[in-house]
Each structure stands twice: as C-alpha cells, then as structure tokens.
Design a protein around this motif. Structure first.
Motif, PDB file in Angstrom:
ATOM      1  N   LEU A 329       0.826  -1.203   0.000  1.00 13.17           N
ATOM      2  CA  LEU A 329       0.000   0.000   0.000  1.00 13.17           C
ATOM      3  C   LEU A 329       0.865   1.260   0.000  1.00 13.17           C
ATOM      4  N   LEU A 330       1.995   1.207   0.736  1.00  8.43           N
ATOM      5  CA  LEU A 330       2.901   2.353   0.783  1.00  8.43           C
ATOM      6  C   LEU A 330       3.500   2.645  -0.595  1.00  8.43           C
ATOM      7  N   VAL A 331       3.911   1.568  -1.276  1.00  8.75           N
ATOM      8  CA  VAL A 331       4.502   1.726  -2.616  1.00  8.75           C
ATOM      9  C   VAL A 331       3.458   2.253  -3.586  1.00  8.75           C
ATOM     10  N   LYS A 332       2.234   1.758  -3.472  1.00 15.02           N
ATOM     11  CA  LYS A 332       1.162   2.179  -4.377  1.00 15.02           C
ATOM     12  C   LYS A 332       0.878   3.666  -4.235  1.00 15.02           C
ATOM     13  N   LYS A 333       0.923   4.191  -2.997  1.00 15.74           N
ATOM     14  CA  LYS A 333       0.608   5.594  -2.770  1.00 15.74           C
ATOM     15  C   LYS A 333       1.846   6.479  -2.761  1.00 15.74           C
ATOM     16  N   GLY A 334       3.029   5.878  -2.880  1.00 16.69           N
ATOM     17  CA  GLY A 334       4.253   6.661  -2.914  1.00 16.69           C
ATOM     18  C   GLY A 334       4.579   7.329  -1.592  1.00 16.69           C
ATOM     19  N   ILE A 335       4.320   6.641  -0.514  1.00 19.80           N
ATOM     20  CA  ILE A 335       4.568   7.180   0.831  1.00 19.80           C
ATOM     21  C   ILE A 335       5.757   6.462   1.453  1.00 19.80           C
ATOM     22  N   THR A 336       6.640   7.234   2.081  1.00 17.35           N
ATOM     23  CA  THR A 336       7.822   6.679   2.739  1.00 17.35           C
ATOM     24  C   THR A 336       7.530   6.482   4.223  1.00 17.35           C
ATOM     25  N   LEU A 337       7.832   5.293   4.731  1.00 19.63           N
ATOM     26  CA  LEU A 337       7.607   4.985   6.146  1.00 19.63           C
ATOM     27  C   LEU A 337       8.947   4.950   6.866  1.00 19.63           C
ATOM     28  N   HIS A 338       9.074   5.693   7.935  1.00 17.59           N
ATOM     29  CA  HIS A 338      10.308   5.774   8.724  1.00 17.59           C
ATOM     30  C   HIS A 338      10.085   5.049  10.059  1.00 17.59           C
ATOM     31  N   THR A 339      10.974   4.124  10.373  1.00 15.11           N
ATOM     32  CA  THR A 339      10.878   3.383  11.643  1.00 15.11           C
ATOM     33  C   THR A 339      11.994   3.816  12.581  1.00 15.11           C
ATOM     34  N   MET A 340      11.659   3.958  13.848  1.00 19.59           N
ATOM     35  CA  MET A 340      12.635   4.367  14.867  1.00 19.59           C
ATOM     36  C   MET A 340      12.456   3.487  16.103  1.00 19.59           C
ATOM     37  N   TYR A 341      12.806   2.228  15.928  1.00 16.11           N
ATOM     38  CA  TYR A 341      12.748   1.307  17.064  1.00 16.11           C
ATOM     39  C   TYR A 341      13.833   0.241  16.976  1.00 16.11           C
ATOM     40  N   GLU A 342      14.691   0.329  15.964  1.00 14.47           N
ATOM     41  CA  GLU A 342      15.709  -0.701  15.760  1.00 14.47           C
ATOM     42  C   GLU A 342      16.702  -0.764  16.922  1.00 14.47           C
ATOM     43  N   ASP A 343      17.040   0.378  17.495  1.00 17.30           N
ATOM     44  CA  ASP A 343      18.025   0.410  18.586  1.00 17.30           C
ATOM     45  C   ASP A 343      17.403   0.107  19.945  1.00 17.30           C
ATOM     46  N   LEU A 344      16.112  -0.131  19.972  1.00 14.13           N
ATOM     47  CA  LEU A 344      15.419  -0.411  21.238  1.00 14.13           C
ATOM     48  C   LEU A 344      15.781  -1.812  21.730  1.00 14.13           C
ATOM     49  N   GLN A 345      16.055  -1.942  23.016  1.00 12.85           N
ATOM     50  CA  GLN A 345      16.374  -3.263  23.555  1.00 12.85           C
ATOM     51  C   GLN A 345      15.143  -4.162  23.453  1.00 12.85           C
ATOM     52  N   PRO A 346      15.360  -5.472  23.383  1.00 12.06           N
ATOM     53  CA  PRO A 346      14.230  -6.398  23.194  1.00 12.06           C
ATOM     54  C   PRO A 346      13.143  -6.220  24.247  1.00 12.06           C
ATOM     55  N   VAL A 347      11.888  -6.142  23.779  1.00 14.40           N
ATOM     56  CA  VAL A 347      10.746  -5.908  24.656  1.00 14.40           C
ATOM     57  C   VAL A 347       9.674  -6.945  24.368  1.00 14.40           C
TER      58      VAL A 347
END
Length: 457
Positions: A329-347
């Motif tokens: 759906l993101l590719v179809k609408k040309g929207i970029t999704l930014h994630t900010m949780y990679e450095d988070l310790q396992p939860v």
C-alpha cells in the motif's frame, strides 16, 4: 422498617443504655463519696471531742456505771450524730446525742433511749455488725469513743442529688435525641434523593439523572451513580447511533448490489456494462463482507472472553511484520515509512498477537490514508511502559472529531467504515494498554499506544 426509623431506634436504645449505666455508676460513686466525706467529718469530730474530754469536762453522775466519772457532751440532735462511750473492758458507760460541745453537765441516756436507736442495739452499732450506720472509733485513756450516724441520712442526700442529676441527664438525653433526629434526617435525605435517581436509571431515563450533593461515602456513591448514568446515557446514544450508522453502511452496498443485479436481470445493461455491473456487485459484496466481519469482531471483543488469547509477543517482530504488511500500500501511494525502534532493547508484550497486529495495521493504514509523503513509527520505553507512536504529515485530525475518533462509525473525510480505529481501541484495551489520538504541533495526526512491557535481557 425504614432506615431512618431503624437509625433513630438504634440511637434511642443506645442512649437509654448509656444513661442507665451512667446513672448506676454515678449512684454508687456518689454514695461512696458521701460516705467517705461523712467518715472524715466523724473522725474530725471524734478527735476534737477526745481532746475536749481529756482537758476535763465536768463529770456527771451516771447510773450505768460506777466507774464512769465523766460525761459525753450533748448537742443538738439535728446533725444526727451520736456517741457511745465504753470503758477498757468494753462495757457501755453512756450513749449521748452530740453535735456541738457544751460545758454544762449532761445527763446520761436512759436504757429506754438507747433502745430507740434505729431498732438496732448499741452494741451491734459499736461492733459494726449492722450496715445501717456509719461508725468511727477513737481510743481515749478512759476507754473507747464511738461516733455513729444513720446511713439513711447519706442515702437521702444521695438520692436527692441523683434525682437532680437524672433530671439533667433526661433533659440532655431528650435534646440529644431530637438532635439525632435532625442529623439523621439530614444524612438520610441524600439517600432518599439517591433512591429516586436510581429509579430513573431503572426506567432508562439516564439523561434525567441529577447529581446529588452530599459528603463522605454518600457523596462518593452519588458521584458514582451520576457518572454511571452519564456513561449509560452515552452508551445508549452510541448504541442508537451504531444501529443508525450500521443500517446506513449496510444499506449503501446492498442498494448497489440490488440495483445492478436487477438491471442485469431485466436486460437494462448490455455488453461491457454487464461486466462493469458485475464488478460493482463483486466490490460491494466484498465491502459488505468486510463491514460485517468488522462488526462481528467488534461485538466479540466487547462480549466474549475466549475470543482473546494472550501470549508473549516480541514488540520488534510485531512492528516489523506490520511494516511488511503495509509495504504494498505504501509503494502504491508513494509514501515513505520511517521506523525508529531498531536500537530499542528487546521488549515483550503480553497480548493476542494476531489481534494486536490487526490493531497496528488499522492505525498505520489510517495514517497512510491521510499522509502526504511520510509516516513515522516510533517506539520508546519509559518506566517499564512501551509507547508506540504512529504519526504522519497529513492535515491532522479535526478538533471536533478528536473526542469521538475511536467511537464506532465515526470517520473522517476519506474514511471507510468508521470501525477500524474502534476495533484498534477495543484490542489495545483488552491487551491492558491505552490508545490516544492527537495532532503534532507542526501538523499531522499522531496516534499513540501505551503498553506495560517486560524487558528481556
């Protein structure tokens, strides 16, 4: 029996018991005090009399004993104090009324006069075997001097004082009882009013329920009743709105399906129009199916316990799968999704994984619908709580829509069924979390999900 009568009766019984016990205690204490005071007076009299006799009174001729070369002073009998004089061998020398001293010789009491002392013998008074007199003994060189006074005199004084005290207690008790009636009425009145308001709830007149002002626990109950009525009124309104919206949402695709199906049957559509009509029927059927599925899921989340199965869920894996599901759906609408949780310790979260995934998909898809170019998924840990924020750079949520955003069939300008965020809220709350919506200061909507988290080493 009404509560007000029960309280008044209980207070009245308690008041009578307290006053009765108090009266009995005062009776014995007062009698004991008066007897003690009378004994102190007799001791003082005895000491003064003994001193006077030792200084030398004019002796009198006594017919009771030849050795008795002295007399007991005589005074007015108004004080009811009498004296008994015995020699060292215990023989009675004389009996005399006494209250104030006199230097004049006194005649000893006759045998007849001695017999008239409260129908008790002089010897029994002196020995203390009778309880009808208060006695005090004092040794003198000539023998023993015994002063005595009738106990009935003390009892009379005590009863007179006790009667006055009982009158005072009775008046005070009556005032207290009347005051208790006033206080009870004041306390019971909010309960009576509260009963009337509960009757309105029973009759489903939630909007007519008034807030009852009261203090203490009654005030807390009154506030709870008022809040409950407000919530029931809101729920009743939501239910009515739900059926209205549901009927509208269901009627629209049904009308399209029915219209095109009837047109195809009657030959209104021909050639390519038939194919387009069939496509519309298929699309509206899919939309109707999705709507019914969401309504069914929402009903189950509200009423069924076994529909929700909790397990340990890794937050990072859940967010990653959410992003993967939304990529087409993101590719179809040309929207970029930014994630900010990679450095988070396992939860780890305690939740139903599939349903929580659906809640996240609903939130992210809502952001995709209104975003212009960017969507941000941010996760952070604060005090053993994990907060997931999904924001976009769209126009934001209208202020008049914010309080009702998670209600059923409430949707924005480009919304679909209006059930997606309502389902997300039901799922998040069943997971023990909380979901909120707002607008960023620079523009764009933000939806945050707050969960209790377990950090993994």
């Amino acid at each position: 029996m009404k509560l007000v009568h029960q309280i008044n009766l209980a207070f009245g019984v308690a008041l009578v018991l307290v006053l009765s016990v108090t009266g009995i205690v005062i009776h014995y204490v007062l009698l004991d005090q008066l007897i003690g005071a009378q004994k102190d007076d007799l001791k003082a009299m005895s000491a003064e009399m003994t001193a006077s006799m030792q200084q030398g009174y004019t002796p009198m001729n006594s017919t009771m004993s030849e050795d008795a070369a002295f007399a007991v002073p005589i005074t007015s009998p108004s004080l009811s104090v009498n004296a008994i004089l015995t020699d060292n061998s215990g023989s009675i020398l004389t009996v005399s009324p006494w209250a104030a001293y006199s230097i004049e010789p006194a005649q000893p009491a006759s045998i007849a006069e001695m017999a008239e002392v409260e129908s008790s013998s002089v010897q029994s008074i002196q020995d203390g075997s009778t309880k009808d007199y208060i006695t005090v003994d004092n040794l003198i060189p000539q023998g023993k001097l015994t002063l005595y006074t009738p106990l009935s005199k003390i009892q009379t004084i005590e009863q007179a004082l006790l009667k006055r005290l009982l009158i005072i207690f009775g008046a005070a008790g009556l005032i207290m009882f009347l005051f208790s009636l006033f206080i009870t009425k004041k306390l019971i009145k909010p309960l009576i009013l509260l009963r009337d308001e509960l009757g309105k709830i029973k009759e489903r007149r939630f909007a007519d329920v008034n807030f009852i002002k009261a203090g203490g626990e009654i005030g807390s109950v009154a506030k709870s009743v008022y809040d409950m009525a407000s919530e029931l009124n809101r729920f009743n309104h939501v239910q009515k709105q739900f059926f209205q919206n549901a009927s509208h949402e269901l009627k629209t695709p049904l009308m399209s399906i029915s219209g095109y199906a009837e047109g195809i049957r009657n030959g209104v559509f021909e050639g390519e129009s038939v194919r387009k009509g069939l496509d519309i029927i298929m699309n509206e059927s899919a939309r109707l199916k999705k709507l019914v599925t969401e309504m069914t899921l929402l009903a189950k989340l509200d009423s069924e316990e076994d529909v929700f199965k909790t397990e340990k869920v890794c937050l990072q894996d859940l967010l990653t799968e959410t992003v993967e599901r939304m990529n087409p759906l993101l590719v179809k609408k040309g929207i970029t999704l930014h994630t900010m949780y990679e450095d988070l310790q396992p939860v780890t979260l305690q939740a139903d994984r599939d349903k929580l995934l659906q809640a996240l998909l609903n939130v992210v898809s809502n952001a995709v619908r209104y975003a212009k170019h960017h969507i941000y998924i941010h996760a952070d840990i604060c005090d053993k709580h994990v907060v997931i924020r999904v924001s976009d750079d769209g126009p934001g949520i209208p202020e008049d829509l914010l309080p009702y955003l998670f209600h059923r069939f409430v949707k924005g300008k480009d919304g679909e069924s209006g059930l997606g965020l309502a389902i997300s809220r039901a799922i998040v709350e069943r997971c023990g979390g909380m979901i909120q919506a707002g607008n960023e200061s620079g523009g764009g909507a933000v939806i945050s999900l707050d969960f209790s988290a377990v950090l993994r080493a």
